[in-house]
Design a protein around this motif. Sequence first.
Motif, PDB file in Angstrom:
ATOM      1  N   ARG A   1       0.831  -1.173   0.000  1.00  0.00           N
ATOM      2  CA  ARG A   1       0.000   0.000   0.000  1.00  0.00           C
ATOM      3  C   ARG A   1       0.875   1.235   0.000  1.00  0.00           C
ATOM      4  O   ARG A   1       2.060   1.176   0.288  1.00  0.00           O
ATOM      5  N   LYS A   2       0.275   2.367  -0.296  1.00  0.00           N
ATOM      6  CA  LYS A   2       1.008   3.624  -0.407  1.00  0.00           C
ATOM      7  C   LYS A   2       1.735   4.004   0.885  1.00  0.00           C
ATOM      8  O   LYS A   2       2.830   4.537   0.862  1.00  0.00           O
ATOM      9  N   ASP A   3       1.110   3.698   2.042  1.00  0.00           N
ATOM     10  CA  ASP A   3       1.714   4.061   3.321  1.00  0.00           C
ATOM     11  C   ASP A   3       2.653   2.988   3.867  1.00  0.00           C
ATOM     12  O   ASP A   3       3.015   3.000   5.023  1.00  0.00           O
ATOM     13  N   LYS A   4       3.055   2.046   3.004  1.00  0.00           N
ATOM     14  CA  LYS A   4       3.983   0.957   3.336  1.00  0.00           C
ATOM     15  C   LYS A   4       3.369  -0.106   4.251  1.00  0.00           C
ATOM     16  O   LYS A   4       4.059  -0.989   4.728  1.00  0.00           O
ATOM     17  N   SER A   5       2.071  -0.024   4.524  1.00  0.00           N
ATOM     18  CA  SER A   5       1.424  -1.074   5.294  1.00  0.00           C
ATOM     19  C   SER A   5       1.071  -2.215   4.347  1.00  0.00           C
ATOM     20  O   SER A   5       1.160  -2.087   3.132  1.00  0.00           O
ATOM     21  N   LEU A   6       0.700  -3.330   4.902  1.00  0.00           N
ATOM     22  CA  LEU A   6       0.337  -4.492   4.110  1.00  0.00           C
ATOM     23  C   LEU A   6      -1.139  -4.801   4.268  1.00  0.00           C
ATOM     24  O   LEU A   6      -1.714  -4.600   5.330  1.00  0.00           O
ATOM     25  N   LYS A   7      -1.712  -5.322   3.230  1.00  0.00           N
ATOM     26  CA  LYS A   7      -3.079  -5.813   3.289  1.00  0.00           C
ATOM     27  C   LYS A   7      -3.005  -7.292   2.964  1.00  0.00           C
ATOM     28  O   LYS A   7      -2.495  -7.681   1.913  1.00  0.00           O
ATOM     29  N   ILE A   8      -3.458  -8.107   3.887  1.00  0.00           N
ATOM     30  CA  ILE A   8      -3.408  -9.551   3.707  1.00  0.00           C
ATOM     31  C   ILE A   8      -4.830 -10.072   3.623  1.00  0.00           C
ATOM     32  O   ILE A   8      -5.650  -9.784   4.493  1.00  0.00           O
ATOM     33  N   SER A   9      -5.105 -10.809   2.579  1.00  0.00           N
ATOM     34  CA  SER A   9      -6.419 -11.434   2.424  1.00  0.00           C
ATOM     35  C   SER A   9      -6.263 -12.931   2.562  1.00  0.00           C
ATOM     36  O   SER A   9      -5.239 -13.498   2.184  1.00  0.00           O
ATOM     37  N   PHE A  10      -7.271 -13.580   3.107  1.00  0.00           N
ATOM     38  CA  PHE A  10      -7.218 -15.028   3.193  1.00  0.00           C
ATOM     39  C   PHE A  10      -8.628 -15.592   3.050  1.00  0.00           C
ATOM     40  O   PHE A  10      -9.620 -14.914   3.303  1.00  0.00           O
ATOM     41  N   ILE A  11      -8.689 -16.813   2.608  1.00  0.00           N
ATOM     42  CA  ILE A  11      -9.954 -17.505   2.396  1.00  0.00           C
ATOM     43  C   ILE A  11      -9.948 -18.752   3.271  1.00  0.00           C
ATOM     44  O   ILE A  11      -8.971 -19.499   3.279  1.00  0.00           O
ATOM     45  N   THR A  12     -11.017 -18.939   3.999  1.00  0.00           N
ATOM     46  CA  THR A  12     -11.099 -20.135   4.844  1.00  0.00           C
ATOM     47  C   THR A  12     -11.745 -21.259   4.059  1.00  0.00           C
ATOM     48  O   THR A  12     -12.485 -21.037   3.107  1.00  0.00           O
ATOM     49  N   SER A  13     -11.437 -22.471   4.460  1.00  0.00           N
ATOM     50  CA  SER A  13     -12.052 -23.628   3.807  1.00  0.00           C
ATOM     51  C   SER A  13     -13.321 -24.059   4.543  1.00  0.00           C
ATOM     52  O   SER A  13     -13.959 -25.018   4.151  1.00  0.00           O
ATOM     53  N   LEU A  14     -13.650 -23.325   5.577  1.00  0.00           N
ATOM     54  CA  LEU A  14     -14.845 -23.653   6.366  1.00  0.00           C
ATOM     55  C   LEU A  14     -15.975 -22.702   6.016  1.00  0.00           C
ATOM     56  O   LEU A  14     -15.762 -21.515   5.821  1.00  0.00           O
ATOM     57  N   GLU A  15     -17.165 -23.232   5.931  1.00  0.00           N
ATOM     58  CA  GLU A  15     -18.328 -22.372   5.707  1.00  0.00           C
ATOM     59  C   GLU A  15     -18.683 -21.696   7.021  1.00  0.00           C
ATOM     60  O   GLU A  15     -18.530 -22.254   8.091  1.00  0.00           O
ATOM     61  N   GLN A  16     -19.157 -20.466   6.918  1.00  0.00           N
ATOM     62  CA  GLN A  16     -19.498 -19.687   8.099  1.00  0.00           C
ATOM     63  C   GLN A  16     -21.015 -19.566   8.222  1.00  0.00           C
ATOM     64  O   GLN A  16     -21.713 -19.403   7.228  1.00  0.00           O
ATOM     65  N   SER A  17     -21.492 -19.619   9.450  1.00  0.00           N
ATOM     66  CA  SER A  17     -22.916 -19.431   9.686  1.00  0.00           C
ATOM     67  C   SER A  17     -23.239 -17.942   9.580  1.00  0.00           C
ATOM     68  O   SER A  17     -22.343 -17.088   9.595  1.00  0.00           O
ATOM     69  N   SER A  18     -24.497 -17.602   9.505  1.00  0.00           N
ATOM     70  CA  SER A  18     -24.911 -16.200   9.440  1.00  0.00           C
ATOM     71  C   SER A  18     -24.437 -15.427  10.662  1.00  0.00           C
ATOM     72  O   SER A  18     -23.972 -14.290  10.547  1.00  0.00           O
ATOM     73  N   SER A  19     -24.533 -16.038  11.831  1.00  0.00           N
ATOM     74  CA  SER A  19     -24.111 -15.334  13.053  1.00  0.00           C
ATOM     75  C   SER A  19     -22.591 -15.130  13.061  1.00  0.00           C
ATOM     76  O   SER A  19     -22.103 -14.095  13.513  1.00  0.00           O
ATOM     77  N   GLU A  20     -21.832 -16.080  12.528  1.00  0.00           N
ATOM     78  CA  GLU A  20     -20.382 -15.915  12.451  1.00  0.00           C
ATOM     79  C   GLU A  20     -20.019 -14.808  11.459  1.00  0.00           C
ATOM     80  O   GLU A  20     -19.112 -14.010  11.701  1.00  0.00           O
ATOM     81  N   LEU A  21     -20.732 -14.731  10.349  1.00  0.00           N
ATOM     82  CA  LEU A  21     -20.495 -13.669   9.369  1.00  0.00           C
ATOM     83  C   LEU A  21     -20.821 -12.305   9.962  1.00  0.00           C
ATOM     84  O   LEU A  21     -20.130 -11.314   9.681  1.00  0.00           O
ATOM     85  N   MET A  22     -21.851 -12.239  10.798  1.00  0.00           N
ATOM     86  CA  MET A  22     -22.211 -10.975  11.438  1.00  0.00           C
ATOM     87  C   MET A  22     -21.104 -10.529  12.395  1.00  0.00           C
ATOM     88  O   MET A  22     -20.809  -9.337  12.492  1.00  0.00           O
ATOM     89  N   GLU A  23     -20.462 -11.490  13.073  1.00  0.00           N
ATOM     90  CA  GLU A  23     -19.361 -11.156  13.975  1.00  0.00           C
ATOM     91  C   GLU A  23     -18.188 -10.574  13.195  1.00  0.00           C
ATOM     92  O   GLU A  23     -17.574  -9.598  13.607  1.00  0.00           O
ATOM     93  N   VAL A  24     -17.887 -11.154  12.039  1.00  0.00           N
ATOM     94  CA  VAL A  24     -16.810 -10.638  11.191  1.00  0.00           C
ATOM     95  C   VAL A  24     -17.177  -9.249  10.673  1.00  0.00           C
ATOM     96  O   VAL A  24     -16.350  -8.340  10.634  1.00  0.00           O
ATOM     97  N   ASP A  25     -18.425  -9.060  10.290  1.00  0.00           N
ATOM     98  CA  ASP A  25     -18.883  -7.774   9.766  1.00  0.00           C
ATOM     99  C   ASP A  25     -18.710  -6.666  10.794  1.00  0.00           C
ATOM    100  O   ASP A  25     -18.385  -5.532  10.451  1.00  0.00           O
ATOM    101  N   LYS A  26     -18.888  -6.980  12.072  1.00  0.00           N
ATOM    102  CA  LYS A  26     -18.726  -5.993  13.140  1.00  0.00           C
ATOM    103  C   LYS A  26     -17.281  -5.501  13.228  1.00  0.00           C
ATOM    104  O   LYS A  26     -17.018  -4.428  13.754  1.00  0.00           O
ATOM    105  N   LEU A  27     -16.342  -6.282  12.705  1.00  0.00           N
ATOM    106  CA  LEU A  27     -14.922  -5.954  12.819  1.00  0.00           C
ATOM    107  C   LEU A  27     -14.374  -5.152  11.650  1.00  0.00           C
ATOM    108  O   LEU A  27     -13.193  -4.803  11.636  1.00  0.00           O
ATOM    109  N   LEU A  28     -15.218  -4.831  10.668  1.00  0.00           N
ATOM    110  CA  LEU A  28     -14.747  -4.071   9.515  1.00  0.00           C
ATOM    111  C   LEU A  28     -14.129  -2.758   9.952  1.00  0.00           C
ATOM    112  O   LEU A  28     -14.609  -2.102  10.877  1.00  0.00           O
ATOM    113  N   ASP A  29     -13.052  -2.360   9.304  1.00  0.00           N
ATOM    114  CA  ASP A  29     -12.325  -1.118   9.591  1.00  0.00           C
ATOM    115  C   ASP A  29     -11.794  -1.040  11.015  1.00  0.00           C
ATOM    116  O   ASP A  29     -11.705   0.031  11.597  1.00  0.00           O
TER     117      ASP A  29
END
Length: 110
Positions: A1-29
């Motif tokens: 990135r421009k500010d020399k930080s890194l962005k790391i993306s990863f994909i899990t092999s496990l399916e997530q439930s709706s409630s688990e996805l909501m927990e991840v959504d709460k952590l955005l930004d």
Amino acid sequence: RKDKSLKISFITSLEQSSSELMEVDKLLDSSGVLYFKQSEGLSTDEITQIDKVVLDKPNGRSKSERLRNALYILCKQKKGSDPKKEEFAEWYSNKMEKFIQHVIGQLDEV
């Protein structure tokens, strides 16, 4: 990135439930700690060590980022409009140099 930080993306092999996805959504930004282990779950000792980690980014920003943002707003207020990139860079440099000299002035002579 421009500010020399890194962005790391990863994909899990496990399916997530709706409630688990909501927990991840709460952590955005937000900032946090990611611990990757190739297999098995975390041991009690590993969890304890992770819980001890202290992030220096309250509300997602480091103290230096917060200071720079505050100085930008101060520059904008004093100028009466958004400063150009070059204008702010020079203004910021001058303010930081004054602050550094202020701190140096408080140091005991060695």
